[in-house]
Design an enzyme around this catalytic site. Structure first.
Site, PDB file in Angstrom:
ATOM      1  N   GLY A 173     -77.414  66.723-119.185  1.00 38.32           N
ATOM      2  CA  GLY A 173     -76.284  67.656-118.627  1.00 38.32           C
ATOM      3  C   GLY A 173     -76.560  69.272-118.627  1.00 38.32           C
ATOM      4  N   GLY A 174     -75.621  70.148-118.206  1.00 33.92           N
ATOM      5  CA  GLY A 174     -75.662  71.769-118.179  1.00 33.92           C
ATOM      6  C   GLY A 174     -76.245  71.978-119.650  1.00 33.92           C
ATOM      7  N   GLY A 408    -110.480  84.230-105.103  1.00 33.68           N
ATOM      8  CA  GLY A 408    -108.907  84.535-105.549  1.00 33.68           C
ATOM      9  C   GLY A 408    -108.540  84.579-107.119  1.00 33.68           C
ATOM     10  N   ALA A 409    -109.426  83.452-106.921  1.00 35.94           N
ATOM     11  CA  ALA A 409    -108.977  82.879-108.854  1.00 35.94           C
ATOM     12  C   ALA A 409    -109.120  84.050-110.029  1.00 35.94           C
ATOM     13  CB  ALA A 409    -109.805  81.438-108.883  1.00 35.94           C
TER      14      ALA A 409
HETATM   15  C1  HXC Z   1     -67.133  64.428-128.250  1.00 37.52           C
HETATM   16  C2  HXC Z   1     -68.279  63.168-127.932  1.00 37.52           C
HETATM   17  C3  HXC Z   1     -69.449  63.149-127.176  1.00 37.52           C
HETATM   18  C4  HXC Z   1     -68.481  63.988-125.763  1.00 37.52           C
HETATM   19  C5  HXC Z   1     -70.234  61.574-128.112  1.00 37.52           C
HETATM   20  N1  HXC Z   1     -69.058  61.749-128.750  1.00 37.52           N
HETATM   21  N2  HXC Z   1     -70.505  62.385-127.169  1.00 37.52           N
HETATM   22  N3  HXC Z   1     -67.592  63.035-128.286  1.00 37.52           N
HETATM   23  N4  HXC Z   1     -67.711  64.533-126.751  1.00 37.52           N
HETATM   24  N5  HXC Z   1     -69.051  64.525-125.523  1.00 37.52           N
HETATM   25  C6  HXC Z   1     -69.037  61.118-129.714  1.00 37.52           C
HETATM   26  C7  HXC Z   1     -68.780  59.644-130.122  1.00 37.52           C
HETATM   27  O1  HXC Z   1     -67.374  59.274-129.177  1.00 37.52           O
HETATM   28  C8  HXC Z   1     -68.681  58.814-130.691  1.00 37.52           C
HETATM   29  O2  HXC Z   1     -67.397  59.452-131.637  1.00 37.52           O
HETATM   30  C9  HXC Z   1     -69.454  59.918-131.665  1.00 37.52           C
HETATM   31  O3  HXC Z   1     -69.858  61.595-130.650  1.00 37.52           O
HETATM   32  C10 HXC Z   1     -70.850  59.192-131.600  1.00 37.52           C
HETATM   33  O4  HXC Z   1     -71.699  58.729-130.482  1.00 37.52           O
HETATM   34  P1  HXC Z   1     -71.997  57.308-129.787  1.00 37.52           P
HETATM   35  O5  HXC Z   1     -71.399  57.380-128.804  1.00 37.52           O
HETATM   36  O6  HXC Z   1     -71.410  55.647-131.085  1.00 37.52           O
HETATM   37  O7  HXC Z   1     -72.874  57.327-129.607  1.00 37.52           O
HETATM   38  P2  HXC Z   1     -74.724  56.948-129.177  1.00 37.52           P
HETATM   39  O8  HXC Z   1     -74.345  55.198-129.036  1.00 37.52           O
HETATM   40  O9  HXC Z   1     -75.889  56.876-129.806  1.00 37.52           O
HETATM   41  O10 HXC Z   1     -74.847  57.381-128.091  1.00 37.52           O
HETATM   42  C11 HXC Z   1     -74.891  58.891-128.050  1.00 37.52           C
HETATM   43  C12 HXC Z   1     -74.942  59.643-126.322  1.00 37.52           C
HETATM   44  C13 HXC Z   1     -73.147  58.884-126.150  1.00 37.52           C
HETATM   45  C14 HXC Z   1     -75.514  58.646-125.231  1.00 37.52           C
HETATM   46  C15 HXC Z   1     -74.540  61.214-126.417  1.00 37.52           C
HETATM   47  O11 HXC Z   1     -72.370  59.271-126.891  1.00 37.52           O
HETATM   48  C16 HXC Z   1     -73.082  59.495-124.674  1.00 37.52           C
HETATM   49  O12 HXC Z   1     -72.474  59.035-123.433  1.00 37.52           O
HETATM   50  N6  HXC Z   1     -71.845  60.866-124.918  1.00 37.52           N
HETATM   51  C17 HXC Z   1     -71.294  61.418-124.027  1.00 37.52           C
HETATM   52  C18 HXC Z   1     -72.258  62.153-122.993  1.00 37.52           C
HETATM   53  C19 HXC Z   1     -71.644  63.387-122.232  1.00 37.52           C
HETATM   54  O13 HXC Z   1     -71.661  62.761-120.845  1.00 37.52           O
HETATM   55  N7  HXC Z   1     -71.691  64.475-122.231  1.00 37.52           N
HETATM   56  C20 HXC Z   1     -71.255  65.398-121.533  1.00 37.52           C
HETATM   57  C21 HXC Z   1     -71.849  66.064-120.861  1.00 37.52           C
HETATM   58  S1  HXC Z   1     -71.775  66.960-119.565  1.00 37.52           S
HETATM   59  P3  HXC Z   1     -66.742  57.728-132.940  1.00 37.52           P
HETATM   60  O14 HXC Z   1     -65.444  58.236-133.151  1.00 37.52           O
HETATM   61  O15 HXC Z   1     -66.905  56.505-132.265  1.00 37.52           O
HETATM   62  O16 HXC Z   1     -68.457  57.504-133.709  1.00 37.52           O
HETATM   63  C22 HXC Z   1     -72.212  69.078-120.351  1.00 37.52           C
HETATM   64  C23 HXC Z   1     -71.837  69.241-119.538  1.00 37.52           C
HETATM   65  C24 HXC Z   1     -72.255  71.173-120.482  1.00 37.52           C
HETATM   66  O17 HXC Z   1     -72.588  68.832-121.651  1.00 37.52           O
HETATM   67  C25 HXC Z   1     -72.148  72.388-119.715  1.00 37.52           C
HETATM   68  C26 HXC Z   1     -73.120  73.610-119.556  1.00 37.52           C
HETATM   69  C27 HXC Z   1     -72.769  74.135-118.458  1.00 37.52           C
END
Ligand code: HXC
Length: 518
Positions: A173-174, A408-409
């Protein structure tokens, strides 16, 4: 203080709680993936025993608690602090995937921001080790705001302190824009990935199936997108390389790079340099063989090696002093300039310029890559970046024309007219508007069409063009280059030229900033 007293006991209890918060299963899971924990990475990165953690006991914001699933951990999923690398002060943060997936809540973000601001104030490099699920979902806008603060800090520090990102897990993501804004991105193969939208979204929106690895793994970013500059097989090697890489850089823009101890067995005069460029101008060679004979033995550190390999960039040392090297690579696409090689070269030059690293350019370039793909994708705009970056750079700049320097290069590659300080050429140099074959074909099109033996006539004309136009002696005699040099003498010439330029100072008229083509 009485070690059994009430207050000291609380201190010890809290310390114990800090250690116990790390969940053994999650650490096991992390290790099973071939990943280290945040504290293990930090321990490898810094000189032994020098790292001091800051804000270790800070607790997460309760903003998301109402929604649930906030772990009341110490440190909020990120380790921040300072320590020494090769005896020099460096600030760092490492996201801890074992705590809420290293997700970024506002407290986590404030910790990173604090370290960024300290690094800027102290004039020390900052390294960010990224391993995070991104914005902490429970905290909503607070975590997005946190990213904004971090991005803004990176931009404000750009060109003042070196900023390096290491990707050792997800960056989605971002969140990817943090690393993208820093100077250098290191990635570890197979365990890290970066993308703006992941494979699920790609499937939903575009109906395309692609794995995380193909979409945004280390190989993809090192070879195709150029987002990753350096990639390594495992975390330990990534960190070892990063420590070495830092040794080439100054701590900030007001310092010169550190002078390293060097192997003084590197010969200043080396006859091997006479035999690398083939007589046949159409034959390829590896320009890195030349680089390694010019710089101190074993001092070349290639950057962005897998991206746009038709241009080679990297750091080397001359008698222990860091220089940046930009070289056309005849081994790949004949060393032609295209969009990717132009942007790779331009960004490297700009980094060298802001951090007081003199630039050596080795030139063997047949021109810009022709064709619809390049034109429609903006080779004009992107090629202009390379021109802009060279011309704007006030650090000492030396060019050696090894062979082809056409059109040019030729101008782009740090020519005299673009502000090159010393421009040397080897006797094998061909400096002209275009290569002899093309030149003769255009100038003598009618004569060749009417000739009885066009092949013999062309051969003769090409020979004459080489003698009268496309050779370095003419450029030398007319003053367009400084000297035609014996290739064997290259290191000696470069050493004395950089010595002559060591106090170079350029007054730039006051302006907010130039308007580089982006
Ligand atoms: C809160 C999160 C989290 C998140 C993971 N966890 N991402 N908690 N916010 N963004 C937590 C899970 O709930 C889990 O908790 C623990 O971290 C480990 O994650 P798993 O899913 O078990 O690990 P894994 O299978 O390795 O998968 C990793 C992952 C997945 C692919 C990153 O967790 C995932 O898809 N997370 C969400 C990613 C996402 O969409 N993020 C937002 C992106 S947008 P428990 O308690 O079960 O152990 C963004 C915007 C930024 O970031 C903007 C900037 C301008």
């Amino acid at each position: 203080m009485d070690i059994n007293g009430k207050y000291f006991k609380s201190y010890l209890e809290r310390e114990d709680a800090f250690k116990k918060q790390y969940n053994a299963d999650r650490i096991k899971k992390q290790h099973a993936k071939g990943k280290l924990t945040a504290h293990e990475r930090i321990a490898l990165l810094f000189d032994s025993g020098t790292f001091e953690e800051i804000d270790a006991y800070v607790t997460p914001s309760d903003q998301g608690v109402e929604f649930g699933k906030i772990e009341m951990s110490y440190g909020d999923g990120v380790v921040t602090g300072h320590g020494m690398i090769d005896g020099r002060l460096v600030f760092a943060y490492a996201q801890d995937f074992t705590i809420m997936g290293g997700s970024l809540g506002i407290v986590h973000a404030r910790k990173i921001a604090k370290i960024q601001e300290m690094a800027l104030k102290m004039g020390a490099p900052i390294i960010g080790i990224n391993d995070s699920g991104g914005a902490r979902i429970q905290e909503g806008i607070a975590s997005l705001n946190g990213y904004g603060i971090i991005f803004n800090n990176i931009i404000q520090s750009s060109g003042i302190i070196p900023q390096i990102s290491v990707i050792m897990g997800p960056a989605a993501g971002g969140a990817v824009y943090g690393p993208a804004l820093t100077d250098w991105v290191f990635m570890t193969s197979h365990t890290s990935y970066m993308f703006v939208t992941g494979p699920n979204v790609v499937r939903e929106v575009l109906n395309e199936d692609i794995s995380s690895e193909d979409l945004g793994g280390a190989e993809t970013h090192a070879r195709k997108s150029g987002v990753a500059n350096m990639i390594y097989d495992d975390e330990e090697n990534t960190i070892i390389a990063l420590r070495k890489f830092l040794s080439y850089l100054p701590s900030n823009n007001l310092e010169n790079p550190p002078v390293a101890a060097y192997d003084n067995s590197t010969p200043d005069v080396n006859e091997k340099l006479r035999d690398i460029v083939p007589d046949d101008p159409n034959k390829a060679y590896d320009v890195r063989d030349i680089i390694s004979l010019i710089v101190d033995r074993n001092s070349f550190f290639e950057t962005s090696e897998l991206f746009a390999p038709n241009i080679v960039t990297g750091f080397g040392r001359l008698e222990g002093k860091t220089i940046g090297i930009v070289a056309n690579q005849p081994k790949v696409l004949a060393g032609v300039l295209d969009i990717d090689s132009s942007t790779k070269g331009a960004r490297f030059i700009r980094f060298c310029d802001v951090f007081n690293i003199p630039i050596l350019t080795l030139e063997d370039v047949p021109g810009f890559l022709p064709g619809k793909d390049q034109e429609h994708s903006g080779i004009i705009r992107h090629g202009a970046k390379l021109l802009f970056a060279y011309s704007e750079a006030t650090v000492p700049r030396i060019t050696i024309i090894l062979r082809k320097a056409y059109g040019g290069a030729y101008i782009v590659m740090n020519s005299r007219s673009m502000g090159g300080d010393f421009n040397f050429a080897w006797p094998s140099a061909e400096i002209a508007v275009m290569g002899p074959d093309g030149a003769v074909a255009i100038l003598y099109r009618r004569e060749l069409a009417d000739a009885k033996d066009p092949v013999a006539m062309k051969k003769e004309l090409v020979k004459r063009y080489r003698e009268k136009v496309a050779n370095p002696f003419i450029a030398d005699e007319k003053g367009y280059i400084d000297e035609v040099i014996d290739p064997a003498m290259t290191r000696r010439k470069v050493l004395s030229a950089f010595t002559a330029l060591s106090n170079k100072s350029v007054k730039v008229p006051s302006r907010k900033h130039g308007n580089m083509p982006l």
